[in-house]
Write a protein that holds these residues in place. Structure first.
Motif, PDB file in Angstrom:
ATOM      1  N   ILE A   1       0.822  -1.215   0.000  1.00 11.14           N
ATOM      2  CA  ILE A   1       0.000   0.000   0.000  1.00 11.14           C
ATOM      3  C   ILE A   1       0.856   1.265   0.000  1.00 11.14           C
ATOM      4  O   ILE A   1       0.331   2.362   0.129  1.00 11.14           O
ATOM      5  N   ALA A   2       2.169   1.100  -0.140  1.00  8.68           N
ATOM      6  CA  ALA A   2       3.110   2.222  -0.204  1.00  8.68           C
ATOM      7  C   ALA A   2       3.086   3.074   1.059  1.00  8.68           C
ATOM      8  O   ALA A   2       3.238   4.300   1.005  1.00  8.68           O
ATOM      9  N   ALA A   3       2.907   2.436   2.210  1.00  5.27           N
ATOM     10  CA  ALA A   3       2.913   3.166   3.480  1.00  5.27           C
ATOM     11  C   ALA A   3       4.330   3.631   3.800  1.00  5.27           C
ATOM     12  O   ALA A   3       5.293   2.885   3.618  1.00  5.27           O
ATOM     13  N   ARG A   4       4.448   4.844   4.317  1.00  7.55           N
ATOM     14  CA  ARG A   4       5.747   5.379   4.709  1.00  7.55           C
ATOM     15  C   ARG A   4       5.730   5.873   6.152  1.00  7.55           C
ATOM     16  O   ARG A   4       6.688   6.484   6.611  1.00  7.55           O
ATOM     17  N   GLY A   5       4.633   5.607   6.869  1.00  6.57           N
ATOM     18  CA  GLY A   5       4.575   5.935   8.284  1.00  6.57           C
ATOM     19  C   GLY A   5       5.092   4.781   9.116  1.00  6.57           C
ATOM     20  O   GLY A   5       5.819   3.911   8.628  1.00  6.57           O
ATOM     21  N   ALA A   6       4.732   4.756  10.377  1.00  6.39           N
ATOM     22  CA  ALA A   6       5.187   3.695  11.277  1.00  6.39           C
ATOM     23  C   ALA A   6       4.678   2.334  10.811  1.00  6.39           C
ATOM     24  O   ALA A   6       3.511   2.191  10.445  1.00  6.39           O
ATOM     25  N   VAL A   7       5.556   1.352  10.824  1.00  7.05           N
ATOM     26  CA  VAL A   7       5.202  -0.028  10.459  1.00  7.05           C
ATOM     27  C   VAL A   7       5.809  -0.941  11.513  1.00  7.05           C
ATOM     28  O   VAL A   7       7.033  -0.997  11.658  1.00  7.05           O
ATOM     29  N   TYR A   8       4.954  -1.631  12.270  1.00  7.46           N
ATOM     30  CA  TYR A   8       5.462  -2.475  13.356  1.00  7.46           C
ATOM     31  C   TYR A   8       4.429  -3.503  13.768  1.00  7.46           C
ATOM     32  O   TYR A   8       3.281  -3.480  13.291  1.00  7.46           O
ATOM     33  N   SER A   9       4.839  -4.403  14.660  1.00  6.39           N
ATOM     34  CA  SER A   9       3.915  -5.401  15.211  1.00  6.39           C
ATOM     35  C   SER A   9       3.928  -5.298  16.721  1.00  6.39           C
ATOM     36  O   SER A   9       4.869  -4.765  17.326  1.00  6.39           O
ATOM     37  N   LEU A  10       2.883  -5.795  17.337  1.00  2.00           N
ATOM     38  CA  LEU A  10       2.851  -5.896  18.792  1.00  2.00           C
ATOM     39  C   LEU A  10       2.090  -7.152  19.173  1.00  2.00           C
ATOM     40  O   LEU A  10       1.197  -7.607  18.461  1.00  2.00           O
ATOM     41  N   GLY A  11       2.488  -7.721  20.304  1.00  2.00           N
ATOM     42  CA  GLY A  11       1.865  -8.958  20.749  1.00  2.00           C
ATOM     43  C   GLY A  11       1.408  -8.872  22.183  1.00  2.00           C
ATOM     44  O   GLY A  11       2.149  -8.390  23.048  1.00  2.00           O
ATOM     45  N   SER A  12       0.201  -9.291  22.435  1.00  2.00           N
ATOM     46  CA  SER A  12      -0.318  -9.408  23.795  1.00  2.00           C
ATOM     47  C   SER A  12      -1.253 -10.609  23.852  1.00  2.00           C
ATOM     48  O   SER A  12      -2.387 -10.518  24.294  1.00  2.00           O
ATOM     49  N   ALA A  13      -0.722 -11.740  23.331  1.00  2.00           N
ATOM     50  CA  ALA A  13      -1.476 -13.000  23.304  1.00  2.00           C
ATOM     51  C   ALA A  13      -2.816 -12.773  22.603  1.00  2.00           C
ATOM     52  O   ALA A  13      -2.873 -12.094  21.587  1.00  2.00           O
ATOM     53  N   CYS A  14      -3.890 -13.306  23.173  1.00  2.00           N
ATOM     54  CA  CYS A  14      -5.174 -13.284  22.476  1.00  2.00           C
ATOM     55  C   CYS A  14      -5.915 -11.969  22.612  1.00  2.00           C
ATOM     56  O   CYS A  14      -7.069 -11.859  22.196  1.00  2.00           O
ATOM     57  N   ALA A  15      -5.259 -10.960  23.181  1.00  2.00           N
ATOM     58  CA  ALA A  15      -5.789  -9.592  23.156  1.00  2.00           C
ATOM     59  C   ALA A  15      -5.061  -8.752  22.109  1.00  2.00           C
ATOM     60  O   ALA A  15      -5.325  -7.554  21.978  1.00  2.00           O
TER      61      ALA A  15
END
Length: 430
Positions: free
Chosen positions: A167-181
């Protein structure tokens, strides 16, 4: 009803589950009472105690992705073609709901003026488990045959990066994990990106957990999953039922496009729902021990931030995993927050049919909840044939779909490690 002021709006949605690959088809299947749960086919569970789940391993996203190519830019189409030949399974599958949501939002024909104000957040952790496990096994016998890009493809953030490229995004790109939430925590992070002035558009993406037999067997050893499904897998997930004995893990992936209200209105976007609040709390305990107090704090915080009252909530899309302790804790928390009003609010459990999509469950179920709000038709809770007496007097949507005008809804999601999240959404016309 209390005046509603959304902090962000959802303008695009995409979903893939064993029951369908669009919000409308999944909603229709749930209202018919279909179950996604059966024997695992794409995972060798011969050595695992858990044999059933919601399996998407045989689903081929390629025909639908090919059909979307004419709507993509030339660079995006080239990137997609390359990714489909190199990416692990969960990443290839996740590109479909991500692109579908982007196109659903109309951002292909009217892309944001500043790509630096487009962010992507992926929800989940150790998403590519089976890919990682298989690569490890291959390395033990034939090191030269492993995927040369393993060090890249085994990263959780690679899911967000792949979507961002398309999608040609140039802002923040990241992941986060908090199990099933995770899905709701990612939605909360998206709200923060918009509220902090860092983004106008945030693609919140929840890839399917690429489970291996190792995770499935560990869940069985932890005694958190249902082991009663051999021979009757579709009856194994039974939230709120007296005979419930554990959750049933499943594949599922969903994406929503979040926008600031000003950005969405300026471009004349269709709005699926307004996001009034997403709240998160923790229990101070790393073990999988549901805590009604922490869950209630998340719900109460979301209600307070939204500016609504208990009387404004028209439905609850419950976390409702079908574990004895989990369902009981959630109902206790709901009673603490919504009081006597709870007796008049429909509560349903998508996991009764979809199974538990783990870190993607919050977004999968959020898309399903929005479809229910849009249509005014609530899906039933399957397998609720012997309701737990502890839940007497509640409308748990047993038996059949229900008609209900939904102006505002509460969505709950809770995870191992004491992570709690609650979200309040509003109908776009409320």
């Amino acid at each position: 009803m209390t005046e509603i002021t959304p902090r962000a709006v959802i303008t695009g949605m995409g979903i893939v589950t064993p029951l369908g690959d669009s919000p409308a088809t999944v909603h229709a299947a749930l209202c018919t009472g279909l179950s996604a749960i059966g024997p695992w086919r794409s995972i060798d569970v011969s050595a695992a105690d858990l044999k059933i789940g919601g399996d998407l391993g045989a689903y081929d996203p390629l025909p639908r992705l090919e059909a979307l190519k004419p709507r993509l830019s030339a660079p995006a189409a080239r990137s997609l073609r390359r990714m489909l030949h190199t990416l692990p399974w969960s990443m290839r599958l996740g590109l479909l709901p991500a692109l579908t949501a982007w196109l659903d939002a109309g951002l292909d024909s009217a892309p944001p003026a500043d790509p630096a104000r487009v962010a992507v957040i992926a929800a989940g952790h150790t998403i590519n488990s089976q890919y990682i496990n298989r690569t490890g096994l291959t390395f033990e016998t034939a090191p030269g045959q492993i995927d040369a890009l393993y060090a890249l493809h085994s990263l959780d953030c690679i899911h967000a990066a792949a979507v961002g490229e398309l999608i040609a995004a140039r802002g923040a790109v990241y992941s986060l994990g908090s199990a099933c939430a995770s899905g709701l925590h990612a939605l909360r992070a998206g709200l923060m990106e918009i509220a902090g002035g860092q983004a106008d558009v945030v693609v919140v993406h929840a890839p399917a957990a690429e489970l291996s037999a190792v995770e499935l067997h560990s869940m069985a050893l932890m005694q958190t999953v249902s082991l009663s499904g051999d021979g009757r897998p579709q009856q194994a997930s039974r939230p709120f039922d007296r005979q419930r004995d554990g959750f049933v893990p499943a594949h599922g992936t969903a994406t929503v496009v979040l926008e600031s209200p000003a950005h969405a209105h300026a471009r004349g976007a269709r709005i699926h729902a307004g996001v009034l609040a997403v709240a998160a709390t923790s229990d101070g305990c790393h073990l999988p021990l549901p805590n009604a107090g922490g869950e209630a704090r998340a719900m109460a915080m979301a209600l307070s931030v939204s500016g609504l009252t208990a009387g404004d909530i028209d439905m609850v899309s419950a976390h409702a995993t079908s574990t004895p302790a989990g369902d009981a804790a959630e109902i206790t928390a709901l009673r603490q927050v919504l009081g006597a009003r709870l007796d008049r609010i429909p509560i349903n459990a998508a996991k009764s049919m979809l199974g538990h999509c783990l870190w993607a469950a919050p977004l999968v179920e959020l898309v399903v909840a929005i479809e229910q709000m849009r249509t005014g038709l609530l899906h039933p809770t399957l397998n609720l044939t012997d309701p737990d007496p502890e839940f007497a007097g509640l409308n748990l949507c047993a038996g059949a779909p229900q008609r209900q005008t939904v102006r505002a809804l509460l969505k709950n999601s809770f995870g191992f490690g004491g992570t709690n999240a609650a979200c309040i959404l509003a109908h776009p016309d409320a």
